[in-house]
Design an enzyme around this catalytic site. Structure first.
Site, PDB file in Angstrom:
ATOM      1  N   MET A   1       0.840  -1.199   0.000  1.00 20.85           N
ATOM      2  CA  MET A   1       0.000   0.000   0.000  1.00 20.85           C
ATOM      3  C   MET A   1       0.879   1.254   0.000  1.00 20.85           C
ATOM      4  O   MET A   1       0.404   2.359   0.300  1.00 20.85           O
ATOM      5  CB  MET A   1      -0.940   0.004   1.200  1.00 20.85           C
ATOM      6  CG  MET A   1      -1.905  -1.189   1.162  1.00 20.85           C
ATOM      7  SD  MET A   1      -3.473  -0.896   1.985  1.00 20.85           S
ATOM      8  CE  MET A   1      -2.914  -0.556   3.633  1.00 20.85           C
TER       9      MET A   1
ATOM     10  N   TYR B   1       4.085   4.023   0.781  1.00 17.03           N
ATOM     11  CA  TYR B   1       4.817   4.639   1.894  1.00 17.03           C
ATOM     12  C   TYR B   1       5.911   3.653   2.321  1.00 17.03           C
ATOM     13  O   TYR B   1       5.999   3.219   3.462  1.00 17.03           O
ATOM     14  CB  TYR B   1       3.882   5.012   3.055  1.00 17.03           C
ATOM     15  CG  TYR B   1       4.331   6.280   3.742  1.00 17.03           C
ATOM     16  CD1 TYR B   1       4.151   7.515   3.132  1.00 17.03           C
ATOM     17  CD2 TYR B   1       4.974   6.244   4.972  1.00 17.03           C
ATOM     18  CE1 TYR B   1       4.590   8.685   3.740  1.00 17.03           C
ATOM     19  CE2 TYR B   1       5.414   7.405   5.581  1.00 17.03           C
ATOM     20  CZ  TYR B   1       5.222   8.614   4.964  1.00 17.03           C
ATOM     21  OH  TYR B   1       5.665   9.771   5.566  1.00 17.03           O
TER      22      TYR B   1
ATOM     23  N   HIS C   1       9.162  -3.359   3.410  1.00 16.55           N
ATOM     24  CA  HIS C   1       8.714  -3.620   2.036  1.00 16.55           C
ATOM     25  C   HIS C   1       9.911  -4.006   1.155  1.00 16.55           C
ATOM     26  O   HIS C   1       9.843  -4.941   0.356  1.00 16.55           O
ATOM     27  CB  HIS C   1       8.090  -2.360   1.422  1.00 16.55           C
ATOM     28  CG  HIS C   1       6.856  -1.857   2.107  1.00 16.55           C
ATOM     29  ND1 HIS C   1       6.786  -0.629   2.710  1.00 16.55           N
ATOM     30  CD2 HIS C   1       5.629  -2.413   2.266  1.00 16.55           C
ATOM     31  CE1 HIS C   1       5.565  -0.428   3.197  1.00 16.55           C
ATOM     32  NE2 HIS C   1       4.846  -1.498   2.959  1.00 16.55           N
TER      33      HIS C   1
ATOM     34  N   GLN D   1     -10.482  -2.792   2.033  1.00 14.69           N
ATOM     35  CA  GLN D   1     -10.049  -3.409   3.285  1.00 14.69           C
ATOM     36  C   GLN D   1     -10.161  -2.466   4.488  1.00 14.69           C
ATOM     37  O   GLN D   1      -9.813  -2.838   5.601  1.00 14.69           O
ATOM     38  CB  GLN D   1      -8.637  -3.985   3.154  1.00 14.69           C
ATOM     39  CG  GLN D   1      -7.532  -2.958   3.092  1.00 14.69           C
ATOM     40  CD  GLN D   1      -6.199  -3.606   2.752  1.00 14.69           C
ATOM     41  OE1 GLN D   1      -6.031  -4.177   1.677  1.00 14.69           O
ATOM     42  NE2 GLN D   1      -5.245  -3.538   3.653  1.00 14.69           N
TER      43      GLN D   1
ATOM     44  N   GLU E   1       5.891 -11.380   7.154  1.00 16.50           N
ATOM     45  CA  GLU E   1       5.385 -12.027   8.372  1.00 16.50           C
ATOM     46  C   GLU E   1       4.885 -10.998   9.384  1.00 16.50           C
ATOM     47  O   GLU E   1       4.229 -11.352  10.353  1.00 16.50           O
ATOM     48  CB  GLU E   1       6.485 -12.897   8.998  1.00 16.50           C
ATOM     49  CG  GLU E   1       6.784 -14.122   8.157  1.00 16.50           C
ATOM     50  CD  GLU E   1       7.963 -14.939   8.650  1.00 16.50           C
ATOM     51  OE1 GLU E   1       8.576 -14.547   9.665  1.00 16.50           O
ATOM     52  OE2 GLU E   1       8.272 -15.952   8.005  1.00 16.50           O
TER      53      GLU E   1
ATOM     54  N   GLN F   1      -2.447 -12.216   7.561  1.00 19.92           N
ATOM     55  CA  GLN F   1      -2.613 -11.957   6.123  1.00 19.92           C
ATOM     56  C   GLN F   1      -1.847 -13.003   5.312  1.00 19.92           C
ATOM     57  O   GLN F   1      -2.365 -13.567   4.340  1.00 19.92           O
ATOM     58  CB  GLN F   1      -2.094 -10.562   5.792  1.00 19.92           C
ATOM     59  CG  GLN F   1      -1.947 -10.287   4.308  1.00 19.92           C
ATOM     60  CD  GLN F   1      -1.556  -8.844   4.044  1.00 19.92           C
ATOM     61  OE1 GLN F   1      -2.408  -7.978   3.951  1.00 19.92           O
ATOM     62  NE2 GLN F   1      -0.271  -8.577   3.935  1.00 19.92           N
TER      63      GLN F   1
ATOM     64  N   VAL G   1      10.949  -6.866   9.623  1.00 21.60           N
ATOM     65  CA  VAL G   1      12.086  -5.936   9.718  1.00 21.60           C
ATOM     66  C   VAL G   1      11.735  -4.905  10.792  1.00 21.60           C
ATOM     67  O   VAL G   1      10.629  -4.358  10.805  1.00 21.60           O
ATOM     68  CB  VAL G   1      12.354  -5.257   8.358  1.00 21.60           C
ATOM     69  CG1 VAL G   1      13.486  -4.243   8.474  1.00 21.60           C
ATOM     70  CG2 VAL G   1      12.689  -6.310   7.313  1.00 21.60           C
TER      71      VAL G   1
ATOM     72  N   MET H   1       8.745  -2.243  11.693  1.00 17.12           N
ATOM     73  CA  MET H   1       8.502  -1.165  10.721  1.00 17.12           C
ATOM     74  C   MET H   1       7.086  -1.257  10.176  1.00 17.12           C
ATOM     75  O   MET H   1       6.567  -2.349   9.944  1.00 17.12           O
ATOM     76  CB  MET H   1       9.493  -1.257   9.572  1.00 17.12           C
ATOM     77  CG  MET H   1      10.872  -0.840   9.992  1.00 17.12           C
ATOM     78  SD  MET H   1      11.926  -0.662   8.555  1.00 17.12           S
ATOM     79  CE  MET H   1      13.470  -0.311   9.381  1.00 17.12           C
TER      80      MET H   1
HETATM   81  P1  AMP Z   1       1.513  -2.817   3.491  1.00 18.53           P
HETATM   82  O1  AMP Z   1       2.028  -1.766   2.570  1.00 18.53           O
HETATM   83  O2  AMP Z   1       1.504  -2.407   4.939  1.00 18.53           O
HETATM   84  O3  AMP Z   1       0.208  -3.410   3.016  1.00 18.53           O
HETATM   85  O4  AMP Z   1       2.562  -4.000   3.433  1.00 18.53           O
HETATM   86  C1  AMP Z   1       2.930  -4.589   2.205  1.00 18.53           C
HETATM   87  C2  AMP Z   1       3.727  -5.839   2.487  1.00 18.53           C
HETATM   88  O5  AMP Z   1       4.886  -5.504   3.255  1.00 18.53           O
HETATM   89  C3  AMP Z   1       2.943  -6.870   3.309  1.00 18.53           C
HETATM   90  O6  AMP Z   1       3.223  -8.168   2.814  1.00 18.53           O
HETATM   91  C4  AMP Z   1       3.481  -6.668   4.699  1.00 18.53           C
HETATM   92  O7  AMP Z   1       3.398  -7.807   5.516  1.00 18.53           O
HETATM   93  C5  AMP Z   1       4.941  -6.321   4.402  1.00 18.53           C
HETATM   94  N1  AMP Z   1       5.547  -5.610   5.525  1.00 18.53           N
HETATM   95  C6  AMP Z   1       5.088  -4.482   6.130  1.00 18.53           C
HETATM   96  N2  AMP Z   1       5.881  -4.140   7.165  1.00 18.53           N
HETATM   97  C7  AMP Z   1       6.859  -5.077   7.226  1.00 18.53           C
HETATM   98  C8  AMP Z   1       7.979  -5.295   8.096  1.00 18.53           C
HETATM   99  N3  AMP Z   1       8.256  -4.488   9.110  1.00 18.53           N
HETATM  100  N4  AMP Z   1       8.765  -6.365   7.862  1.00 18.53           N
HETATM  101  C9  AMP Z   1       8.483  -7.222   6.834  1.00 18.53           C
HETATM  102  N5  AMP Z   1       7.449  -7.068   5.990  1.00 18.53           N
HETATM  103  C10 AMP Z   1       6.649  -6.019   6.173  1.00 18.53           C
END
Ligand code: AMP
Length: 283
Positions: free
Chosen positions: A30, A32, A37, A61, A148, A153, A176, A184
């Site tokens: 999504m 940012y 990511h 969502q 993870e 999800q 991470v 993060m």
């Molecule tokens: P989002 O933009 O929040 O929908 O996240 C996109 C993808 O990045 C998803 O598969 C998340 O699980 C992954 N993601 C978000 N934050 C982290 C993190 N701190 N460490 C690893 N993967 C992440």
């Protein structure tokens, strides 16, 4: 790096890559973007020839009182970060093309959404499985990588891919964290300095739980009590859930036999923070 906004163009490009025998790795986001990511981009790059990263803040969502409108966005910086990281294609569909007038098709799992985040966010997983299904049909990946950090999800996507026979390998990437331990998240941008300590109670409580298991505790209730106590030290924290559950079904477990997921969700004022770890009896 190619930037594609049109669904048809993305599909045609995916067809061309497949015709050229290129293995497509896909990282849906999504936006940012942060190192969490980008770590998934690395995993996709190590396992595939071409990496597609999508940026789409998925309205389906978000519930009516959630942060869709204020969700942090910075397309220009995201594109720069993706370029620096060696992403091959950034796919940026619009909400109007993903959900045009008259749209009425949804993908919904029967049981997994009835746990953890799904309980306080009733449309969340239906929105995710629906948009990910669409994105899979558009990007046509061989491999899709999810973090993870959003463990439920990842479990949901794995289940959906298996149930609906998507010919896609789902890979998970480890959480991470910031140097201080905070997982993060794009939503960390909402945190004010004085809220950082309260936010850190999530990772601190997880560390404590890991230590309890290392010291021989297997009883889920005892671990949940101590994790809850650490989170409750901060008045700003409203706990949504602290759960110890099966890593595939998310069903609660009463003791840690081999391994189990510890998952936490807290609303810090109105900022939703989640964190988790897999507790392993064998360390
Ligand atoms: P989002 O933009 O929040 O929908 O996240 C996109 C993808 O990045 C998803 O598969 C998340 O699980 C992954 N993601 C978000 N934050 C982290 C993190 N701190 N460490 C690893 N993967 C992440």
């Amino acid at each position: 790096m190619k930037i594609i906004e049109s669904i048809t163009e993305m599909q045609q490009y995916a067809d061309q890559l497949r015709a050229d025998s290129k293995k497509i790795g896909f990282v849906p986001t999504m936006g940012y973007l942060h190192q969490g990511h980008l770590s998934l981009v690395d995993i996709a790059g190590e396992n595939c020839d071409t990496v597609v990263l999508s940026i789409f803040v998925n309205p389906a969502q978000f519930g009516p009182n959630e942060d869709l409108d204020s969700y942090p966005r910075n397309e220009g910086k995201d594109i720069e970060l993706a370029r620096e990281k060696g992403v091959d294609v950034v796919f940026l569909p619009s909400a109007d093309t993903i959900y045009p007038d008259g749209y009425q098709s949804y993908v919904e799992l029967a049981h997994l959404p009835n746990h953890l985040c799904g309980l306080s966010r009733p449309v969340f997983f239906k929105g995710i499985t629906t948009v990910v299904t669409q994105l899979f049909h558009i990007v046509k990946p061989h491999v899709a990588v999810f973090g993870e950090k959003d463990f439920q999800q990842l479990a949901t996507i794995r289940r959906m891919v298996k149930d609906l026979k998507f010919d896609i390998e789902v890979m998970g990437g480890p959480i991470v964290r910031e140097p201080d331990g905070l997982a993060m998240s794009s939503r960390n941008a909402y945190l004010k300095d004085h809220q950082r300590k309260a936010a850190l109670s999530l990772s601190r409580s997880i560390q404590h739980a890991r230590q309890m298991v290392a010291d021989g505790t297997t009883d889920a209730t005892s671990i949940i009590q101590q994790v809850t106590a650490i989170l409750s030290e901060f008045a700003e924290n409203t706990i949504d859930y602290v759960s110890i559950c099966d890593t595939e079904t998310m069903d609660p477990v009463s003791s840690i036999e081999d391994s189990a997921l510890l998952a936490i969700a807290v609303n810090l004022n109105k900022i939703r923070l989640i964190d988790n770890t897999v507790l392993n009896r064998q360390g």
